[in-house]
Design an enzyme around this catalytic site. Structure first.
Site, PDB file in Angstrom:
ATOM      1  N   LYS B 210      30.921 -74.421 -34.936  1.00 38.83           N
ATOM      2  CA  LYS B 210      31.652 -74.437 -33.677  1.00 38.83           C
ATOM      3  C   LYS B 210      31.863 -72.869 -33.473  1.00 38.83           C
ATOM      4  CE  LYS B 210      35.971 -74.120 -32.348  1.00 38.83           C
ATOM      5  NZ  LYS B 210      35.745 -73.279 -31.343  1.00 38.83           N
ATOM      6  N   GLY B 268      44.523 -71.661 -39.967  1.00 36.66           N
ATOM      7  CA  GLY B 268      44.090 -71.815 -41.476  1.00 36.66           C
ATOM      8  C   GLY B 268      44.871 -72.805 -42.079  1.00 36.66           C
ATOM      9  N   GLU B 286      39.174 -67.172 -44.067  1.00 38.40           N
ATOM     10  CA  GLU B 286      39.264 -65.851 -43.747  1.00 38.40           C
ATOM     11  C   GLU B 286      40.223 -65.627 -42.639  1.00 38.40           C
ATOM     12  OE1 GLU B 286      36.217 -64.482 -46.589  1.00 38.40           O
ATOM     13  OE2 GLU B 286      37.770 -63.497 -45.485  1.00 38.40           O
ATOM     14  N   CYS B 320      40.599 -58.472 -38.438  1.00 39.50           N
ATOM     15  CA  CYS B 320      41.511 -59.079 -39.339  1.00 39.50           C
ATOM     16  C   CYS B 320      42.167 -58.004 -40.420  1.00 39.50           C
ATOM     17  CB  CYS B 320      40.872 -60.241 -40.092  1.00 39.50           C
ATOM     18  SG  CYS B 320      39.091 -59.822 -40.753  1.00 39.50           S
ATOM     19  N   GLU B 417      51.019 -59.941 -37.200  1.00 45.45           N
ATOM     20  CA  GLU B 417      49.639 -59.452 -36.843  1.00 45.45           C
ATOM     21  C   GLU B 417      49.464 -59.256 -35.272  1.00 45.45           C
ATOM     22  OE1 GLU B 417      46.355 -61.901 -37.645  1.00 45.45           O
ATOM     23  OE2 GLU B 417      45.061 -60.210 -38.468  1.00 45.45           O
TER      24      GLU B 417
END
Lengths: 501, 518
Positions: B210, B268, B286, B320, B417
């Protein structure tokens, strides 16, 4: 690389278009007949040339410059310079070394027809074999090692004490490589691919009988973009150029494929000179063991191609066929029938399945051994030659013939045949035909051979290591294992103020 | 001029040397590349969604719709999984293929992508907003290298024969896991696709992928190349769609053997839970990072400033592994700050198709607003705004390169982040202190240290809990080197030989023999 059956040959030959009949016109005009050093073409220092013959006709194909000691010195200088710290080759990304090998594979594919034709002319092997087996193996080998280049990994190691320790897998340096005449271009790829993949530079001496495809490869190496000096190709003779390489004080490693007799000379030369690392791929007198519970017709066919492939000129040839007592007569009968149906002739013509032996010397040697077989009491079934009732002490059962001569022996028990199979100084390959899982595993573990085939023969592939026990050589080619032979491991230990796991 | 701009944009990325810039000029791009593929790719065929729904994909430089794209949902995921399962059947062409031929197919895919570099770079820039010069010189070439690297592994991934006790012959087979679900993000659309497909296909798996709803276009074009080079039907299936629908359907599917996800830590968590709630499929993640970049006083100042700038601002800050906490030793703090501000002020923000542009727009409105929110929080919580801090253009999602000074560890901008062009510079005194502060985060993706001292370099690289540590460099990637996170930054490693482990099931086979010999 599965050996094609005759039927597959003729089907396949219809697919090979553009077969250039003009190659049959002699003398053959070679674009490149010089010595390849530093990506340039050189005449020999001595001024001498070597004749190159077509073994199917005996005619002279052309002459090629003959390298000797001085030329070897020039090549070593070039290879050494290409290996200097800071050189383009040393500073190149490993992935780019891999890319160059892949490009070379692409070029070989492009020139496949020409290379296969040259190979058939020069070595006498069947053209369709050269095209579908030798050239395919060449391309696959180059691609396989192209893939390894940036996967050669050292380690970081948890030593005792306040240290950070790691290994670098460095190239050895300047590698001398001496290759034989039975699979010229394939042997060329088997040698240069792992060497270059690991970052070495190379001086390669093709056999004096078959230099032509090696010289075309040199052109492709330059075209692919390998820096000058990384590969140097020196056609020449064993006792002169070959010996110069083996004795050279500035060559770091030598790899030799050829006879056991010369293998011993190479090893001695290394000891005599600078203790260069030595790997050897030598002869064989390979046992092919057929049990009563096998598929008989299939075993006969495999044993047949296992011996007669490439005019019997294979270090792997299954030249001692041990057949279990209860199926012996039937096996011999069918093997003789198969051998009688072989079509000998011009290797360039489709429909021929056995070409000439490589040269007069081999020709004479094989005939002499056939005579000895008759004299010592073996039963000559037919020619191309099948001997039955062979006993272990006969010369044809002990010495490597390297020709289309099949020996079929009788055995009764597993332990007996294992013992007899191992009773040789050689140890390259072996075959076992049986449907019984226990027999297969027991016998394959017991045989002193670098390659054991179960219910097949000559099944080779670039991923699988190849090499001999005992006097069939040392070291392995192909597969991941070959990388070890072209790597020098350096351990680096750095003092640190505090080690933590 | 071009050379200066380029060398500033990506000084030392993955070994691309400066001489390449002048060697071949980047072709002038079309700012309106044609979109050829906008449907679902299942079983090597293009299909509408079962629901017939579609969604728009936006050009972030203008805010305008590029085109509609078919939207996959659970029913489409079911179809794709069926196709992938069939392609993985024992005895199928894919299962019976020589490993070296799997490698050859991946090589051919790399060749085809290389052939279409210019077009793919245009499409990537159109859909994602990253500067064309970077798509062309970095993203696409890295994709090609990754696929070639993985292609090389296909026939080299070896099991072992093992000397166990007893009369047995024992060996391991390295088998593919099976049907692998892969969910990829929008920050490096092409590259993330390659990082996922490369190891999965090299090891013989089949894939249901996806792609991010913000950036589906380049992945779909690559699907056409997958068919062109000859992968059997069903081996790779690509579904554009939304996370909560298509993504969730993959994560909870009872017939998907493994899911690999790259994206936010928040999602995640959901993926891992979904695996536990469904069939315990293997999970690799990840996720995000808040990576510390430590500048010691003995660092080469010019290098450190430039690399730190690159570490944060590359890809519009949407990495990231962005070095988003820059710890500078107190004795050099002032000079470092001054130089960093000067560098940030000179950063060229603009039309990503313009060769001079260093920074394009953020990927969409949601990100845009989120970043501006973080900038506000920085001001509110008392950080010192040194430059930037606002919107950079009238349309599209452009944000000014922003630097905050006097940042404290507890501030929101130091803990969360941001994923945008907002740099945080913090001060520290001692080595031990900075290692402790650097580790004081739930993340653990990457880190860097700039120093000449061999011992300091080693101390920090050993002490920091992060999957990748850079010394005197930043954002250096290679297909050969494993990449992944500690702690909340994920589990498992991608790339390198290590990357193959996550796509392999090890089967041990033990055969009774009459007599074992060494």
């Amino acid at each position: 690389f599965n050996i094609l059956t005759y039927q597959q040959h003729s089907d396949a030959s219809n697919q090979v278009k553009g077969f250039n009949q003009s190659f049959l016109i002699l003398p053959y005009t070679l674009n490149r007949d010089l010595i390849f050093i530093d990506n340039e073409w050189h005449e020999s220092c001595s001024g001498r040339k070597m004749p190159v013959h077509n073994p199917a006709t005996g005619d002279l194909l052309c002459e090629v410059e003959e390298a000797d000691t001085e030329d070897v010195d020039k090549a070593v200088q070039s290879a050494r310079a290409a290996f200097q710290l800071g050189s383009p080759w040393r500073c190149m990304d490993a992935s780019d070394r891999g890319l160059l090998l892949n490009r070379l594979a692409d070029l070989v594919e492009r020139d496949r027809l020409r290379l296969a034709t040259l190979e058939a002319l020069d070595s006498g092997k069947i053209f369709l074999m050269a095209y579908f087996v030798d050239l395919m193996a060449t391309v696959k080998t180059l691609r396989y090692y192209g893939g390894w280049a940036d996967k050669i990994q050292g380690k970081t190691i948890p030593v005792d004490g306040e240290y950070f320790t790691y290994t670098r897998h460095e190239p050895i340096g300047v590698c001398g490589q001496i290759i034989p005449w039975n699979f010229p271009v394939m042997m060329f790829a088997w040698k240069i691919a792992p060497a270059l993949c690991c970052g070495n530079t190379v001086i390669i001496k093709p056999a004096e009988q078959t230099p032509l495809t090696a010289l075309h490869m040199a052109c492709l190496i330059k075209e692919a973009g390998f820096p000058p000096g990384v590969v140097n190709v020196l056609p020449g003779y064993g006792p002169t150029a070959g010996s110069a390489i083996a004795h050279h004080m500035d060559i770091d490693k030598i790899a030799f494929t050829g006879s056991t007799a010369v293998g011993k000379l190479i090893q001695k030369a290394a000891g005599d000179s600078n203790l260069k690392r030595v790997t050897l791929e030598l002869g064989g007198k390979n046992p092919n063991i057929v049990f009563a519970d096998c598929d008989l017709e299939y075993a006969v066919e495999q044993a047949h191609s296992g011996l007669f492939f490439n005019q019997g000129q294979c270090c792997l040839a299954g030249s001692r066929v041990f057949v279990e007592d209860s199926i012996y007569e039937e096996f011999v009968c069918r093997s003789a029938e198969k051998a009688r149906n072989k079509v000998l002739g011009n290797p360039l013509v489709p429909g021929v399945d056995q070409g000439p032996q490589i040269d007069q010397k081999q020709f004479d040697k094989i005939l002499e051994l056939i005579e000895s077989g008759k004299k010592e009491g073996a039963t000559l079934e037919c020619g191309p030659t099948v001997f039955s009732n062979v006993t272990d002490d006969m010369r044809i059962a002990r010495e490597e013939i390297f020709g289309p001569v099949q020996q079929i022996m009788r055995f009764r028990s597993v332990n007996e045949v294992i013992q007899r199979a191992n009773a040789t100084h050689y140890g390259l390959a072996a075959g076992v035909f049986t449907n019984d899982i226990d027999k297969a595993l027991t016998v394959s573990s017991a045989l002193q051979a670098g390659m054991v085939w179960v219910n097949c023969y000559n099944a080779m592939s670039t991923q699988c290591p190849f090499g001999g026990f005992k006097m069939s050589g040392n070291g392995r080619e192909l597969g991941e294992y070959a990388l070890q032979e072209y790597t020098e491991v350096k351990a680096v230990t750095i003092k640190i103020s505090q080690k933590n796991s | 001029m071009l050379r200066v701009v380029l060398s500033r944009t990506f000084p030392r990325i993955s070994g691309i040397s400066n001489c390449q810039y002048s060697a071949a000029a980047i072709p002038v791009p079309s700012a309106q590349p044609e979109v050829h593929y906008n449907k679902l790719f299942i079983n090597n065929e293009w299909q509408d969604a079962v629901s017939k729904r579609s969604f728009p994909t936006i050009n972030p430089a203008t805010g305008e719709v590029i085109c509609q794209v078919a939207e996959a949902d659970k029913a489409d995921v079911d179809k794709a999984v069926k196709a992938a399962r069939e392609a993985f059947r024992f005895g199928s062409p894919w299962r019976r293929m020589d490993a070296s031929d799997r490698g050859l197919l991946l090589s051919r895919l790399a060749d085809a992508i290389e052939r279409d570099t210019a077009y793919l770079a245009e499409l990537e820039t159109l859909d994602n907003g990253k500067p064309y010069a970077v798509s062309y010189r970095v993203d696409v070439p890295m994709v090609v290298k990754c696929l070639r690297y993985c292609a090389g592994w296909a026939d080299k991934w070896e099991g072992k024969t093992i000397p166990i006790d007893g009369d047995f012959f024992c060996y391991t087979r390295h088998e593919p896991i099976g049907v692998c679900g892969q969910i990829i993000p929008w920050n490096f659309p092409l590259l993330m696709q390659a990082w996922k497909l490369g190891p999965a296909l090299a090891t013989g798996n089949t894939v249901v992928m996806k792609v991010a709803e913000q950036t589906p276009l380049t992945a779909l074009y690559v699907a056409s190349l997958i068919k062109e080079v000859g992968f059997p039907p069903g081996v790779v299936n690509i579904l554009p769609g939304m996370g909560p629908s298509a993504g969730s359907a993959i994560a909870s599917h009872m017939d998907v053997d493994k899911v690999a996800f790259t994206g936010s830590t928040e999602v995640g968590h959901l993926i891992q839970q979904a695996s536990g709630s469904s069939n315990l499929k293997k999970v690799t993640l990840e996720l995000g990072g808040k990576s510390p970049n430590i500048i010691m006083s003995d660092a080469n100042m010019a290098e450190a400033v430039e690399q730190s700038h690159f570490a944060l601002f590359f890809n519009q800050g949407q990495c990231c592994c962005a070095g988003s906490r820059t710890y500078v030793q107190d004795t050099i703090y002032d000079e470092f700050m001054e130089r960093s501000v000067e560098r940030a002020k000179s950063r060229v923000v603009g039309d990503p198709f313009n060769m001079k542009t260093e920074q394009g727009p953020q990927v969409d409105e949601q990100q845009f607003k989120k970043i501006l929110g973080y900038i506000s929080s920085g001001k509110r919580e008392g950080a010192k705004l040194m430059c930037g801090g606002g919107v950079a253009a009238d349309r599209g999602y452009f944000i000014q390169p922003t630097i905050f000074g006097d940042v404290q560890d507890g501030m929101t901008i130091a803990r969360e982040e941001i994923f945008g062009p907002v740099m945080q510079i913090l001060k520290f005194k001692t080595l031990e202190e900075v290692v402790e502060r650097a580790n004081d985060t739930k993340y653990g993706l990457a880190a860097a240290v700039f120093t000449k001292d061999i011992d300091k370099a080693h101390y920090i690289s050993s002490g920091i809990r992060a999957g990748t540590v850079w010394i005197n460099c930043y954002n250096v990637f290679g297909a050969q080197a494993p990449f992944g996170g500690y702690k909340y930054s994920g589990n498992g490693r991608e790339l390198g030989e290590y990357g193959l482990d996550n796509y392999t099931e090890v089967k041990t086979v033990t055969i009774k023999v009459p007599q074992k010999n060494s």
